[in-house]
Design an enzyme around this catalytic site. Structure first.
Site, PDB file in Angstrom:
ATOM      1  CB  SER A 262      -0.907   0.012   1.242  1.00 17.25           C
ATOM      2  OG  SER A 262      -1.523   1.274   1.413  1.00 17.25           O
TER       3      SER A 262
ATOM      4  CE  LYS B  60      -4.990  -2.368   2.897  1.00 13.54           C
ATOM      5  NZ  LYS B  60      -5.948  -1.696   1.994  1.00 13.54           N
TER       6      LYS B  60
ATOM      7  CG  ASN C  37      -3.764  -4.275  -0.359  1.00 14.23           C
ATOM      8  OD1 ASN C  37      -4.540  -4.268   0.581  1.00 14.23           O
ATOM      9  ND2 ASN C  37      -3.030  -3.217  -0.693  1.00 14.23           N
TER      10      ASN C  37
ATOM     11  NE  ARG D 183     -21.132  -9.957 -45.531  1.00 13.81           N
ATOM     12  CZ  ARG D 183     -21.307 -11.153 -46.104  1.00 13.81           C
ATOM     13  NH1 ARG D 183     -21.959 -12.111 -45.469  1.00 13.81           N
ATOM     14  NH2 ARG D 183     -20.830 -11.403 -47.302  1.00 13.81           N
TER      15      ARG D 183
END
Length: 403
Positions: A276, A282, A284, A315
């Site tokens: 972080s 942190k 993550n 088409r």
């Protein structure tokens, strides 16, 4: 193919290369080369003409960005490409220049190019699934008897085994790998029908050209042109969408079990993973994040393919073009998720002691008065896991030996 910086973040360089602008144009040129060679092989063109056309079918000889700009005015990328190819061939041999694209139409060129690219894309997915199912099988074998809280409606429920949970992650991926192969076998077919799908310009030799051209490109020869029959093609795209959904399920569970308050699983750390910019503590789950992003985007792409199926007459007007634009996104997302989860699962950290502590917090609520330990309670789940893993191992072996 040009992708944004945020698309690049969520996919892989290998898959971007498959659908790169130059790669698609080269695949279109492969179509033209194979068309001329097939026609020469059945006697519609001189072999010398086919060789001259083949020599001109090198993407390095063309200005791809200029072709893309021109395609917006022409209505199809094939129109300016064929025009430039004819110029190049005519410069070498005027008579050969008049045989470029003989009997083909723009959709033949573009659909077949997308089929060729998709063949490569499916191989990348198959390789990624081979690796991920192998990692999960190994983890499930190691943890068939590891007790862990099962959770229903996001709340602690009963005790299961981690191996049983991993088997539940693994099974849909094994099925996805098999279904992608089956759908690919049906959908990866040559597109060649000419102006309205009847091969009329090539007369009685048309079917022979289809068979020969399909063989040259390593594709299945279709029963007929599928210009506006998109069912097999869309079915393949939806199988890719289903794969992304299954990868999102794994990512959801992994991210929840990696929450700091739970801390039963963790993605590998180091080399800047999951940091972080503001909170040094942190960690993550970035692999889960990428897979969740892929799963969140996929439904819209799949829905767009379905919405584009009502193509007009012989088409499509607008809906075929929408399908083409959506198609690569499915593969970009799926392979990004696969690559990310392979990194996470290969180095997954399992905290079995934390799992026991989490069980201990709720054991009296789940099994009041029970003197049995968690491993004993988890034994039925362990037996089920062992049974399921035997079948999954056999399925994986079969897929690996048939690849």
């Amino acid at each position: 193919m040009s992708v944004s910086i945020f698309d690049s973040f969520l996919t892989s360089g290998d898959m971007i290369a498959v659908f790169d602008d130059a790669a698609i144009v080269q695949a279109m040129l492969r179509f033209e080369q194979a068309l001329a060679q097939a026609q020469a092989d059945v006697g519609l063109l001189p072999q010398a003409t086919a060789r001259i056309i083949a020599e001109a079918c090198d993407v390095q000889r063309y200005d791809v960005p200029a072709l893309i700009v021109a395609s917006r005015r022409a209505g199809s990328l094939a129109i300016p490409l064929v025009k430039e190819l004819k110029k190049t061939v005519t410069a070498a041999d005027a008579q050969a220049g008049g045989k470029v694209h003989f009997g083909g139409t723009s959709q033949d060129v573009i659909d077949t190019a997308m089929v060729l690219a998709t063949h490569e894309a499916l191989q990348l997915l198959d390789d990624g699934l081979h690796d991920l199912t192998g990692h999960l099988l190994q983890l499930a074998d190691q943890h068939t008897g590891t007790p862990v809280l099962a959770r229903t409606l996001m709340q602690p429920a009963q005790i299961t085994s981690l191996g049983f949970k991993f088997a539940g992650w693994l099974a849909p991926l094994v099925r996805a790998r098999a279904r992608l192969r089956e759908a690919g076998q049906r959908a990866l077919q040559l597109q060649l029908g000419g102006a309205v799908g009847t091969l009329d310009v090539m007369g009685e030799q048309g079917p022979a050209v289809v068979e020969r051209m399909a063989a040259l490109l390593g594709l299945r020869a279709p029963d007929a042109a599928w210009h506006t029959q998109r069912d097999e093609w869309v079915r393949l795209g939806l199988e890719v969408a289903l794969l992304s959904g299954s990868l999102g399920k794994i990512a959801t569970d992994l991210s929840l079990m990696a929450q700091g308050e739970i801390a039963e699983l963790a993605e590998p750390s180091g080399e800047g993973r999951g940091g972080s910019s503001a909170m040094a503590h942190k960690r993550n789950p970035v692999s889960a994040m990428i897979a969740l992003a892929a799963a969140a985007r996929t439904p819209q792409h799949g829905a767009a393919l379905l919405a584009a199926m009502g193509q007009q007459h012989e088409r499509g007007l607008g809906n075929w073009q929408a399908e083409l634009a959506e198609w690569p996104s499915l593969f970009l997302s799926a392979h990004g998720a696969l690559q990310a989860l392979n990194e996470a699962i290969a180095g997954l950290q399992v905290d079995s002691a934390r799992m026991l502590r989490n069980i201990g917090e709720f054991k009296e609520l789940i099994y009041p008065g029970s003197v049995r330990d968690a491993a004993e309670i988890a034994r039925p789940a362990q037996r089920l896991a062992e049974q399921q893993l035997r079948q999954l191992r056999a399925d994986i072996t079969k897929l690996s030996t048939s690849s």
